[in-house]
Design a protein around this motif. Sequence first.
Motif, mmCIF file in Angstrom:
data_model
loop_
_atom_site.group_PDB
_atom_site.id
_atom_site.type_symbol
_atom_site.label_atom_id
_atom_site.label_comp_id
_atom_site.label_asym_id
_atom_site.label_seq_id
_atom_site.Cartn_x
_atom_site.Cartn_y
_atom_site.Cartn_z
ATOM 1 N N GLN A 40 -6.805 1.310 -16.913
ATOM 2 C CA GLN A 40 -6.636 2.634 -16.346
ATOM 3 C C GLN A 40 -5.605 3.432 -17.140
ATOM 4 O O GLN A 40 -4.536 2.933 -17.469
ATOM 5 C CB GLN A 40 -6.193 2.531 -14.891
ATOM 6 N N ASP A 74 2.090 -1.811 -9.675
ATOM 7 C CA ASP A 74 1.144 -1.428 -10.709
ATOM 8 C C ASP A 74 1.349 0.016 -11.164
ATOM 9 O O ASP A 74 1.899 0.848 -10.443
ATOM 10 C CB ASP A 74 -0.290 -1.615 -10.213
ATOM 11 N N LYS A 76 -0.744 2.524 -11.684
ATOM 12 C CA LYS A 76 -1.426 3.612 -10.978
ATOM 13 C C LYS A 76 -0.693 3.977 -9.697
ATOM 14 O O LYS A 76 -0.574 5.157 -9.353
ATOM 15 C CB LYS A 76 -2.875 3.218 -10.667
ATOM 16 N N THR A 77 -0.183 2.969 -8.995
ATOM 17 C CA THR A 77 0.606 3.252 -7.790
ATOM 18 C C THR A 77 1.855 4.040 -8.147
ATOM 19 O O THR A 77 2.202 5.011 -7.470
ATOM 20 C CB THR A 77 0.997 1.941 -7.084
ATOM 21 N N HIS A 221 1.640 4.349 0.943
ATOM 22 C CA HIS A 221 1.353 4.885 -0.393
ATOM 23 C C HIS A 221 2.169 4.176 -1.473
ATOM 24 O O HIS A 221 1.875 4.307 -2.657
ATOM 25 C CB HIS A 221 1.584 6.406 -0.441
ATOM 26 N N TYR A 224 -0.247 0.288 -1.289
ATOM 27 C CA TYR A 224 -1.588 -0.022 -0.792
ATOM 28 C C TYR A 224 -2.612 -0.271 -1.893
ATOM 29 O O TYR A 224 -3.530 -1.077 -1.721
ATOM 30 C CB TYR A 224 -2.086 1.104 0.133
ATOM 31 N N LEU A 225 -2.517 0.382 -3.042
ATOM 32 C CA LEU A 225 -3.504 0.176 -4.104
ATOM 33 C C LEU A 225 -3.526 -1.271 -4.578
ATOM 34 O O LEU A 225 -4.585 -1.820 -4.888
ATOM 35 C CB LEU A 225 -3.208 1.096 -5.293
ATOM 36 N N LYS A 226 -2.374 -1.917 -4.635
ATOM 37 C CA LYS A 226 -2.286 -3.292 -5.127
ATOM 38 C C LYS A 226 -2.304 -4.317 -3.993
ATOM 39 O O LYS A 226 -2.994 -5.332 -4.073
ATOM 40 C CB LYS A 226 -1.021 -3.477 -5.965
ATOM 41 N N GLN A 228 -2.886 -3.705 -0.556
ATOM 42 C CA GLN A 228 -3.649 -3.345 0.634
ATOM 43 C C GLN A 228 -2.768 -3.469 1.891
ATOM 44 O O GLN A 228 -1.740 -2.838 1.961
ATOM 45 C CB GLN A 228 -4.923 -4.186 0.739
#
Length: 259
Positions: A40, A74, A76-77, A221, A224-226, A228
Amino acid sequence: MKNILKTGILFLSLLSFGGCKKDKDLVEVTIPEPEKAVSQQVGDPDDVKAEDPDGPFQMIPLPYAYNALEPFIDAKTMEIHYSKHHVNYCNKLNAAVKGTELENKNIEEILAKLDPKNSDVRNNGGGYYNHNLFFEILGQNATEPTDEIAEKITLDFGSFDEFKKQFSEKANKIFGSGWVWLIVDTNGKLAITTTTNQDNPLMPNAEQKGKPILALDVWEHAYYLKYQNKRKDYIEAFYNVINWKKVNEKFNEIKPKTE
């Protein structure tokens, strides 16, 4: 009627046979190889600026790249957290104080004398301050605390392991969104406390007041992307990215005022 059905079935069969015969010469088709996974792409935190370049509050640059804290947080987070959520608090805070007496005060002064009913300043001022501290005390290659803060943690909690135990317990017990803090309280002792939403220990309505030197964001926020719904795993990962040198600096900045 039966004769008509038989005739129709025979006709369809002949068409099918003819199609198969026509296509009897198979053509070799090359199946493309699966595309290699592409990492990404993330942006540059230095590109994130407040909408109002003349506003009293601006974005404090991150001292590391978005991917610097992987695999624990991560890229992106980090990018979404900083370039979407955090800058939004900054922009809305500037709008909330524009044309008021708060425009000429720093964020600590604003929060210390906050009117809790002023939700715009409370939520966005808290979000701005809280995230600044959170991003500031993160770093690569974390180790256990050293120097004065290590001695103080041992003195006030018994050991670093006991501090981690208490900090994690409080973080896991927060219902919904909020923050966990390590503060120097009004008596000069280290204490762990929590707040909901974007409140913090500087505010007059805080259950336990003090000067924060370390913060953990437990809004979804932030993880949660990594992770959950696995907040516990996120909290454990946090200890791998604490910049204890920076925490120690913050402790020493306020230590003479409290001891």
